[in-house]
Design a protein around this motif. Sequence first.
Motif, PDB file in Angstrom:
ATOM      1  N   GLY A  33       0.788  -1.210   0.000  1.00  0.00           N
ATOM      2  CA  GLY A  33       0.000   0.000   0.000  1.00  0.00           C
ATOM      3  C   GLY A  33       0.826   1.269   0.000  1.00  0.00           C
ATOM      4  O   GLY A  33       1.890   1.340   0.619  1.00  0.00           O
ATOM      5  N   ILE A  34       0.345   2.247  -0.736  1.00  0.00           N
ATOM      6  CA  ILE A  34       0.921   3.587  -0.709  1.00  0.00           C
ATOM      7  C   ILE A  34      -0.197   4.560  -0.388  1.00  0.00           C
ATOM      8  O   ILE A  34      -1.263   4.510  -1.013  1.00  0.00           O
ATOM      9  CB  ILE A  34       1.545   3.976  -2.058  1.00  0.00           C
ATOM     10  CG1 ILE A  34       2.698   3.045  -2.423  1.00  0.00           C
ATOM     11  CG2 ILE A  34       2.020   5.425  -2.023  1.00  0.00           C
ATOM     12  CD1 ILE A  34       3.957   3.250  -1.609  1.00  0.00           C
ATOM     13  N   GLY A  35       0.034   5.419   0.560  1.00  0.00           N
ATOM     14  CA  GLY A  35      -0.969   6.399   0.939  1.00  0.00           C
ATOM     15  C   GLY A  35      -0.439   7.805   0.852  1.00  0.00           C
ATOM     16  O   GLY A  35       0.768   8.031   0.909  1.00  0.00           O
ATOM     17  N   TRP A  36      -1.363   8.731   0.684  1.00  0.00           N
ATOM     18  CA  TRP A  36      -1.041  10.152   0.747  1.00  0.00           C
ATOM     19  C   TRP A  36      -1.752  10.749   1.965  1.00  0.00           C
ATOM     20  O   TRP A  36      -2.937  10.491   2.191  1.00  0.00           O
ATOM     21  CB  TRP A  36      -1.513  10.888  -0.503  1.00  0.00           C
ATOM     22  CG  TRP A  36      -0.669  10.694  -1.717  1.00  0.00           C
ATOM     23  CD1 TRP A  36      -0.870   9.811  -2.724  1.00  0.00           C
ATOM     24  CD2 TRP A  36       0.523  11.416  -2.037  1.00  0.00           C
ATOM     25  NE1 TRP A  36       0.115   9.937  -3.671  1.00  0.00           N
ATOM     26  CE2 TRP A  36       0.994  10.922  -3.270  1.00  0.00           C
ATOM     27  CE3 TRP A  36       1.241  12.446  -1.423  1.00  0.00           C
ATOM     28  CZ2 TRP A  36       2.140  11.411  -3.900  1.00  0.00           C
ATOM     29  CZ3 TRP A  36       2.380  12.933  -2.046  1.00  0.00           C
ATOM     30  CH2 TRP A  36       2.827  12.423  -3.267  1.00  0.00           C
ATOM     31  N   PHE A  37      -1.014  11.536   2.707  1.00  0.00           N
ATOM     32  CA  PHE A  37      -1.546  12.272   3.836  1.00  0.00           C
ATOM     33  C   PHE A  37      -1.154  13.740   3.669  1.00  0.00           C
ATOM     34  O   PHE A  37      -0.221  14.052   2.946  1.00  0.00           O
ATOM     35  CB  PHE A  37      -0.980  11.738   5.155  1.00  0.00           C
ATOM     36  CG  PHE A  37      -1.526  10.399   5.546  1.00  0.00           C
ATOM     37  CD1 PHE A  37      -1.069   9.243   4.923  1.00  0.00           C
ATOM     38  CD2 PHE A  37      -2.485  10.282   6.530  1.00  0.00           C
ATOM     39  CE1 PHE A  37      -1.565   7.994   5.279  1.00  0.00           C
ATOM     40  CE2 PHE A  37      -2.988   9.043   6.899  1.00  0.00           C
ATOM     41  CZ  PHE A  37      -2.529   7.904   6.271  1.00  0.00           C
ATOM     42  N   ILE A  51      -3.680   3.571  -2.191  1.00  0.00           N
ATOM     43  CA  ILE A  51      -3.854   2.617  -3.279  1.00  0.00           C
ATOM     44  C   ILE A  51      -3.058   1.361  -2.984  1.00  0.00           C
ATOM     45  O   ILE A  51      -1.949   1.420  -2.450  1.00  0.00           O
ATOM     46  CB  ILE A  51      -3.410   3.254  -4.622  1.00  0.00           C
ATOM     47  CG1 ILE A  51      -3.783   2.359  -5.801  1.00  0.00           C
ATOM     48  CG2 ILE A  51      -1.924   3.585  -4.619  1.00  0.00           C
ATOM     49  CD1 ILE A  51      -3.650   3.071  -7.148  1.00  0.00           C
ATOM     50  N   GLY A  52      -3.643   0.219  -3.286  1.00  0.00           N
ATOM     51  CA  GLY A  52      -2.963  -1.044  -3.133  1.00  0.00           C
ATOM     52  C   GLY A  52      -2.134  -1.358  -4.364  1.00  0.00           C
ATOM     53  O   GLY A  52      -1.953  -0.513  -5.246  1.00  0.00           O
ATOM     54  N   TRP A  53      -1.613  -2.580  -4.414  1.00  0.00           N
ATOM     55  CA  TRP A  53      -0.748  -2.951  -5.544  1.00  0.00           C
ATOM     56  C   TRP A  53      -1.495  -2.885  -6.860  1.00  0.00           C
ATOM     57  O   TRP A  53      -0.942  -2.558  -7.904  1.00  0.00           O
ATOM     58  CB  TRP A  53      -0.191  -4.354  -5.314  1.00  0.00           C
ATOM     59  CG  TRP A  53       0.866  -4.742  -6.300  1.00  0.00           C
ATOM     60  CD1 TRP A  53       0.761  -5.648  -7.301  1.00  0.00           C
ATOM     61  CD2 TRP A  53       2.195  -4.220  -6.389  1.00  0.00           C
ATOM     62  NE1 TRP A  53       1.935  -5.730  -8.011  1.00  0.00           N
ATOM     63  CE2 TRP A  53       2.838  -4.872  -7.469  1.00  0.00           C
ATOM     64  CE3 TRP A  53       2.914  -3.266  -5.664  1.00  0.00           C
ATOM     65  CZ2 TRP A  53       4.157  -4.613  -7.824  1.00  0.00           C
ATOM     66  CZ3 TRP A  53       4.225  -3.013  -6.022  1.00  0.00           C
ATOM     67  CH2 TRP A  53       4.817  -3.677  -7.099  1.00  0.00           C
ATOM     68  N   PHE A  54      -2.785  -3.169  -6.818  1.00  0.00           N
ATOM     69  CA  PHE A  54      -3.612  -3.105  -8.019  1.00  0.00           C
ATOM     70  C   PHE A  54      -4.465  -1.847  -7.986  1.00  0.00           C
ATOM     71  O   PHE A  54      -4.942  -1.436  -6.948  1.00  0.00           O
ATOM     72  CB  PHE A  54      -4.494  -4.344  -8.120  1.00  0.00           C
ATOM     73  CG  PHE A  54      -3.718  -5.620  -8.167  1.00  0.00           C
ATOM     74  CD1 PHE A  54      -3.628  -6.441  -7.045  1.00  0.00           C
ATOM     75  CD2 PHE A  54      -3.053  -6.001  -9.318  1.00  0.00           C
ATOM     76  CE1 PHE A  54      -2.896  -7.611  -7.077  1.00  0.00           C
ATOM     77  CE2 PHE A  54      -2.315  -7.174  -9.358  1.00  0.00           C
ATOM     78  CZ  PHE A  54      -2.237  -7.982  -8.242  1.00  0.00           C
ATOM     79  N   GLY A 101       2.845  -4.440   4.058  1.00  0.00           N
ATOM     80  CA  GLY A 101       1.942  -5.498   3.666  1.00  0.00           C
ATOM     81  C   GLY A 101       0.706  -4.913   3.038  1.00  0.00           C
ATOM     82  O   GLY A 101       0.653  -3.719   2.741  1.00  0.00           O
ATOM     83  N   PRO A 102      -0.307  -5.743   2.839  1.00  0.00           N
ATOM     84  CA  PRO A 102      -1.528  -5.245   2.199  1.00  0.00           C
ATOM     85  C   PRO A 102      -2.201  -4.156   3.025  1.00  0.00           C
ATOM     86  O   PRO A 102      -2.093  -4.119   4.251  1.00  0.00           O
ATOM     87  CB  PRO A 102      -2.410  -6.506   2.139  1.00  0.00           C
ATOM     88  CG  PRO A 102      -1.480  -7.650   2.277  1.00  0.00           C
ATOM     89  CD  PRO A 102      -0.358  -7.181   3.135  1.00  0.00           C
ATOM     90  N   LEU A 103      -2.915  -3.288   2.344  1.00  0.00           N
ATOM     91  CA  LEU A 103      -3.665  -2.247   3.032  1.00  0.00           C
ATOM     92  C   LEU A 103      -4.785  -2.870   3.849  1.00  0.00           C
ATOM     93  O   LEU A 103      -5.605  -3.618   3.342  1.00  0.00           O
ATOM     94  CB  LEU A 103      -4.263  -1.277   2.018  1.00  0.00           C
ATOM     95  CG  LEU A 103      -3.351  -0.235   1.393  1.00  0.00           C
ATOM     96  CD1 LEU A 103      -4.091   0.516   0.304  1.00  0.00           C
ATOM     97  CD2 LEU A 103      -2.830   0.734   2.425  1.00  0.00           C
ATOM     98  N   VAL A 104      -4.802  -2.554   5.132  1.00  0.00           N
ATOM     99  CA  VAL A 104      -5.876  -3.018   6.011  1.00  0.00           C
ATOM    100  C   VAL A 104      -6.649  -1.831   6.565  1.00  0.00           C
ATOM    101  O   VAL A 104      -7.882  -1.795   6.547  1.00  0.00           O
ATOM    102  CB  VAL A 104      -5.300  -3.871   7.159  1.00  0.00           C
ATOM    103  CG1 VAL A 104      -6.413  -4.282   8.110  1.00  0.00           C
ATOM    104  CG2 VAL A 104      -4.580  -5.094   6.605  1.00  0.00           C
TER     105      VAL A 104
END
Length: 125
Positions: A33-37, A51-54, A101-104
């Motif tokens: 996961g990549i996030g913007w804050f 956004i996750g990998w997909f 890891g995956p976005l939770v």
Amino acid sequence: QVQLVESGGGLVQPGGSLRLSCAASGLTPENDGIGWFRQAPGKDKEFVAAIGWFDEDQHYNDAMKGRFTISRDNTENTVYLQMDSLKSEDTAVYSCAATLGPLVRPTTTGEYDYWGQGTQVTVSS
């Protein structure tokens, strides 16, 4: 070691657009996961989008949904934040962050393990 570098910030007039980039090195598929804050002076850090990998796995702050669009180019290890119809209240330092890891819980700062230094966005006439 994951490194995140943001770019694309600057001064824009109300109603204008900017596209922020988050260039990530050291990412592996497990860094899902990549996030913007963003953080404005005197305010807490605020979730913007993630956004996750997909591409299908996208999350937005409801206040910005429809104006902001997150996307990623996995071949370039870069995540983009397209910001349209900018308002003065969008003025803040925008930072990207990566998970191991995956976005939770994508809206939670504690979800993320790596952070960039941030890029300033100023919306003013």
